[in-house]
Enzyme design. Structure first.
Site, PDB file in Angstrom:
ATOM      1  N   HIS A 131      20.332  27.282  16.734  1.00 46.97           N
ATOM      2  CA  HIS A 131      20.169  26.640  15.416  1.00 46.97           C
ATOM      3  C   HIS A 131      21.186  27.165  14.406  1.00 46.97           C
ATOM      4  O   HIS A 131      20.874  27.346  13.231  1.00 46.97           O
ATOM      5  CB  HIS A 131      18.751  26.856  14.867  1.00 46.97           C
ATOM      6  N   ASN A 205      10.376  21.655  14.982  1.00 45.83           N
ATOM      7  CA  ASN A 205      11.482  20.786  15.395  1.00 45.83           C
ATOM      8  C   ASN A 205      11.156  19.337  15.071  1.00 45.83           C
ATOM      9  O   ASN A 205      10.037  19.029  14.648  1.00 45.83           O
ATOM     10  CB  ASN A 205      11.710  20.904  16.906  1.00 45.83           C
TER      11      ASN A 205
HETATM   12 FE1  HDD Z   1      13.284  29.193  17.944  1.00 43.34          FE
HETATM   13  C1  HDD Z   1      15.538  29.817  15.520  1.00 43.34           C
HETATM   14  C2  HDD Z   1      12.433  26.221  16.381  1.00 43.34           C
HETATM   15  C3  HDD Z   1      11.201  28.395  20.551  1.00 43.34           C
HETATM   16  C4  HDD Z   1      13.811  32.207  19.264  1.00 43.34           C
HETATM   17  N1  HDD Z   1      13.888  28.205  16.292  1.00 43.34           N
HETATM   18  C5  HDD Z   1      14.839  28.636  15.411  1.00 43.34           C
HETATM   19  C6  HDD Z   1      14.983  27.687  14.345  1.00 43.34           C
HETATM   20  C7  HDD Z   1      14.103  26.682  14.585  1.00 43.34           C
HETATM   21  C8  HDD Z   1      13.418  27.011  15.808  1.00 43.34           C
HETATM   22  C9  HDD Z   1      13.892  25.447  13.745  1.00 43.34           C
HETATM   23  C10 HDD Z   1      15.956  27.806  13.184  1.00 43.34           C
HETATM   24  C11 HDD Z   1      15.344  28.527  12.037  1.00 43.34           C
HETATM   25  C12 HDD Z   1      16.287  28.548  10.862  1.00 43.34           C
HETATM   26  O1  HDD Z   1      16.586  27.457  10.343  1.00 43.34           O
HETATM   27  O2  HDD Z   1      16.696  29.628  10.480  1.00 43.34           O
HETATM   28  N2  HDD Z   1      12.123  27.591  18.413  1.00 43.34           N
HETATM   29  C13 HDD Z   1      11.834  26.533  17.587  1.00 43.34           C
HETATM   30  C14 HDD Z   1      10.765  25.765  18.179  1.00 43.34           C
HETATM   31  C15 HDD Z   1      10.431  26.350  19.341  1.00 43.34           C
HETATM   32  C16 HDD Z   1      11.276  27.517  19.488  1.00 43.34           C
HETATM   33  C17 HDD Z   1      10.152  24.522  17.546  1.00 43.34           C
HETATM   34  C18 HDD Z   1       9.373  25.957  20.334  1.00 43.34           C
HETATM   35  C19 HDD Z   1       8.190  25.581  20.004  1.00 43.34           C
HETATM   36  N3  HDD Z   1      12.649  30.110  19.608  1.00 43.34           N
HETATM   37  C20 HDD Z   1      11.768  29.635  20.551  1.00 43.34           C
HETATM   38  C21 HDD Z   1      11.489  30.659  21.539  1.00 43.34           C
HETATM   39  C22 HDD Z   1      12.227  31.754  21.161  1.00 43.34           C
HETATM   40  C23 HDD Z   1      12.946  31.392  19.956  1.00 43.34           C
HETATM   41  C24 HDD Z   1      10.561  30.507  22.715  1.00 43.34           C
HETATM   42  C25 HDD Z   1      12.342  33.109  21.797  1.00 43.34           C
HETATM   43  C26 HDD Z   1      11.536  33.622  22.662  1.00 43.34           C
HETATM   44  N4  HDD Z   1      14.526  30.696  17.521  1.00 43.34           N
HETATM   45  C27 HDD Z   1      14.540  31.882  18.170  1.00 43.34           C
HETATM   46  C28 HDD Z   1      15.476  32.898  17.568  1.00 43.34           C
HETATM   47  C29 HDD Z   1      16.011  32.126  16.308  1.00 43.34           C
HETATM   48  C30 HDD Z   1      15.347  30.767  16.457  1.00 43.34           C
HETATM   49  C31 HDD Z   1      16.450  33.472  18.483  1.00 43.34           C
HETATM   50  C32 HDD Z   1      17.508  32.080  16.087  1.00 43.34           C
HETATM   51  C33 HDD Z   1      17.720  32.340  14.633  1.00 43.34           C
HETATM   52  C34 HDD Z   1      16.414  32.717  14.114  1.00 43.34           C
HETATM   53  O3  HDD Z   1      15.504  32.700  15.138  1.00 43.34           O
HETATM   54  O4  HDD Z   1      16.140  33.024  12.995  1.00 43.34           O
HETATM   55  O5  HDD Z   1      14.781  34.033  17.215  1.00 43.34           O
END
Ligand code: HDD
Length: 750
Positions: A131, A205
């Site tokens: 993202h 999402n």
């Molecule tokens: Fe995630 C970012 C949505 C599963 C780990 N995720 C991130 C963002 C969104 C989502 C919208 C951007 C946030 C922003 O604008 O700063 N992610 C989802 C959704 C998921 C999902 C809807 C399933 C239901 N995500 C998911 C899993 C993991 C992560 C299973 C890790 C085990 N997601 C992350 C992250 C991020 C992220 C690596 C990257 C940047 C942040 O968190 O802040 O931790």
């Protein structure tokens, strides 16, 4: 030339000095109605000012006011200083030892030059691991009433007198920070609610399900979809071997793949997307009773997508298309708005369904669990500066407020660890003190120090302490209390029984699409698999696809040299569910607000008509853009002064607009016909199923450009009957009835 003079039918044209902020508008109405019109204009003027001040009150939320203390305007303090506050006399020349020619080595002694370069060298922070590309805006959230009280005691969801400030960041998943907006991808829909009880982050999402069931698989799916490690190709795309290899071997992703390959993967606008919390959360009420919940965000404007060809072209023509679109709507005061709804399942019904309600690869079909709308939210303010707000905003699924809790959804459980962790890498341990992240309610605890500590806290820093300060708060006074969940179990690595079934809902989704959406989906998978050159990959996926739909599998496999099935791998029971097709969200009355309409003109166009149509469109809050042979004055018929075009034909393509209107004017139509780019403009728009309107000689041009026998036109110079066919709306002569503009409000053809 006809201003102020009633014509033979008793109509008068006059300048209306701005009923809105879109500039001068020309009105053309019956003379005898003039008084009524002016009086109603006056009322509208008074009302819009009252409403305007109410709107600005809503823009000015507690969070926006909180941020003001950090805003420094370069215009208020125009003198430049170093970071330590000393005024700088020269920012352009490094301190040197110079020879007689005035040249010589630069000195490290120059602390001003050193500081400037140092600061520049460290401007970048790690982009989000997923993202990375996004856009954000401020707004507010309100519930309609206290109807959710039976489920939760959280005031943010139950107190209608509250306006909760929010910040939303939309994003793509795969591409890096500089990638294009219109790529095929999932869109992030991350919401931060600045409630009086602390920040609540709902990190969702635009698609209600996810690729994987267990968070431990997240690094694998992301490694697979991201650019391949050997050469960092492709950017902003899932059309490559590794992604399709992974999903062919991980059938739990089948449902999500259907959604991403559908038109949901290429939205027209962030403002026209649904949002979903995706995971199963819980709500707890005053009596301590718990229910399972899913959160839904439904856009007022409907759910609309680009065509794939458009998305590809816009990716090059305007990589910031969605970011710009959000800005344009908010700048024009047409604020994006969503309804906020919940799906609720009582604890005792948890195991009633043939899917596991804690499995994030499954939806709760709305025929089984209806969405209850409980509130709405609006985005009404762009950020003041991108980096400190959009880049530094940081979300954590683990951030909930009393009355809202987690479930044992294994994806959510893992997410609750991951988000806080990633913020430490990106922003440092004190990331919650950053202006955009800090809550609007008091924060007080015994955490101390760490890099970039901004708080100076006096007093004791441990608990218990002899002063009794910084003490825990009893739940009856707002202290967070976990739901007392009965647990008994075996420690093992396992997945729930119903987590083993992967295709029922992929099929349910596919069955629920209209034929057009199915065609688009088939083309999308074909495109993607065509970009995979390892035969094991496209063979495996076409084989898997037969579990979803026999026809779809045959169609795709035939096109990409895959495994063409001779019989279905799984029976299709033809089940459908509501609100899976985007068409279910089309507003009952078409809304043209914020739609971009190109007015294609050449020398000699009919100015009076253009101004009248333009005013009618502006009144409906659409935006109009004059596209002409040059970005300068284009004469109107009879050598009139005409209008200054907003863009040259080459300066913007039809892809940036939702509809095109071609006015009348003999010379103008002739010039358009002789111009290859102008012909391409309308052909391309027609191919993208956009509404195209033409009047008088404009119809002849349209006819020549599109030249399809199936398309019907009104070419009769004295008929004001509107003929609408294949999204092409024509009328022989302009009349002030709003028929043409009404017809243009159908911004997409069939
Ligand atoms: Fe995630 C970012 C949505 C599963 C780990 N995720 C991130 C963002 C969104 C989502 C919208 C951007 C946030 C922003 O604008 O700063 N992610 C989802 C959704 C998921 C999902 C809807 C399933 C239901 N995500 C998911 C899993 C993991 C992560 C299973 C890790 C085990 N997601 C992350 C992250 C991020 C992220 C690596 C990257 C940047 C942040 O968190 O802040 O931790």
């Amino acid at each position: 030339d006809k201003l102020g003079i009633p014509d033979d039918r008793g109509y008068i044209t006059f300048i209306d000095p701005g009923r809105d902020n879109m500039g001068i508008t020309f009105k053309h109405i019956k003379y005898e109605n003039l008084f009524i019109y002016l009086f109603s204009s006056f009322l509208v003027f008074v009302m819009s000012n009252v409403i305007g001040s109410l709107i600005s009150a809503a823009t000015d939320t507690k969070k926006v006011r909180d941020l003001q203390s950090n805003i420094i305007s370069t215009s208020n303090a125009s003198e430049i200083t170093t970071d330590h506050g000393v005024k700088i006399s020269d920012t352009d020349t490094w301190l040197k030892v110079t020879n007689s020619q005035g040249t010589g080595p630069s000195l490290l002694e120059d602390q001003i030059a050193r500081e400037k370069i140092h600061r520049f060298d460290h401007e970048r922070i790690p982009e989000r691991v997923v993202h990375a590309r996004g856009a954000g805006a401020h707004g507010y959230f309100k519930v309609f009433d206290d109807s959710a009280k039976k489920y939760t005691f959280a005031p943010v969801l139950t107190d209608p007198s509250r306006t909760t400030p929010i910040f939303i960041r939309f994003s793509t998943v795969q591409g890096s920070r500089g990638s294009a907006d219109t790529v095929r991808d999932v869109r992030g829909f991350a919401m931060k609610f600045y409630t009086e009880e602390g920040n609540w982050d709902l990190v969702g999402n635009d698609i209600p399900v996810f690729f994987i069931q267990d968070a431990i698989k997240f690094p694998d799916i992301i490694h697979a979809v991201k650019p391949e490690p050997k050469n960092e190709i492709p950017q902003g795309q899932s059309a490559h071997n590794n992604f399709w290899d992974f999903v062919s071997l991980q059938p739990e992703s089948a449902h999500m793949v259907m959604w991403v390959m559908s038109d949901r993967g290429i939205p027209r606008s962030y403002r026209m997307m649904q949002g979903f919390g995706v995971n199963t959360y819980t709500l707890i009420n005053e009596e301590g009773k718990r229910v399972f919940v899913k959160f839904h965000m439904t856009p007022e404007l409907g759910v609309w997508s680009l065509m794939w060809d458009e998305a590809l072209k816009i990716g090059g023509q305007d990589p910031d298309f969605h970011r710009r679109d959000l800005q344009e709507a908010i700048d024009n005061g047409v604020y994006p708005k969503w309804a906020f709804g919940i799906q609720v399942i009582e604890e005792q019904d948890e195991h009633k369904f043939d899917f596991d309600i804690l499995d994030a690869t499954k939806i709760w079909p709305e025929n089984l669990v209806p969405v209850q709308p409980i509130g709405e939210f609006v985005l009404n303010r762009m950020v003041d500066e991108y980096f400190p707000e959009v880049e530094q905003v940081a979300f954590c699924t683990s951030h909930v407020v009393p009355g809202i809790g987690f479930s044992d959804d294994p994806l959510l459980q893992g997410r609750n660890f991951s988000y806080f962790d990633t913020q430490i890498t990106r922003l440092g341990i004190n990331w919650e003190q950053l202006p955009i992240n800090r809550p609007i309610c008091p924060v007080m605890n015994h955490h101390r120090d760490g890099k970039m500590q901004h708080r100076i806290t006096t007093g004791l820093n441990y608990w218990p302490n002899r002063d009794g300060v910084g003490h825990p708060v009893h739940p009856s006074n707002g202290g967070f209390k976990e739901y007392a969940q009965r647990m008994e179990g075996i420690k093992q690595r396992a997945r729930g029984k119903k987590f083993q079934e992967h295709y029922n809902q992929a099929q349910l989704f596919y069955n629920s699409l209209s034929q057009i959406e199915k065609n688009h989906l088939a083309s999308a998978i074909t495109f993607e698999l065509s970009h995979c050159d390892d035969h094991r990959v496209y063979e495996a996926y076409t084989k898997l696809l037969n579990n979803v739909d026999f026809d779809l599998a045959k169609r795709v496999a035939t096109s990409v040299n895959g495994v063409v099935p001779d019989k279905p791998a799984k029976n299709n029971n033809d089940q459908t569910a509501p609100h899976l097709s985007q068409l279910d969200f089309a507003p009952k009355t078409p809304i043209i607000a914020t739609r971009r309409i190109a007015i294609l003109v050449a020398e000699g166009f009919n100015l009076t008509e253009v101004l009248a149509v333009r005013a009618a469109l502006a009144a409906a809050k659409a935006t109009t853009w004059i596209i002409g042979p040059r970005r300068a004055s284009v004469q109107s018929s009879g050598g009139g002064k005409g209008l200054v075009a907003d863009y040259h034909y080459e300066g913007q393509r039809s892809t940036a607009f939702d509809a095109i209107y071609i006015p009348s004017g003999a010379e103008h139509a002739k010039s358009l016909m002789a111009n290859g780019r102008a012909i391409h403009w309308v052909r391309e728009a027609f191919g993208h199923c956009k509404a195209i309107g033409a009047i008088g000689e404009g119809v002849n041009f349209l006819d020549a450009a599109i030249n399809l026998p199936e398309v019907q036109y009104n070419r009769s110079a004295d008929s004001d009957e509107v003929v609408s066919s294949y999204g092409v709306v024509t009328v022989g002569k302009y009349s002030p009835s709003s028929a043409v503009t009404d017809a243009l409000t159908i911004t997409r053809g069939p």
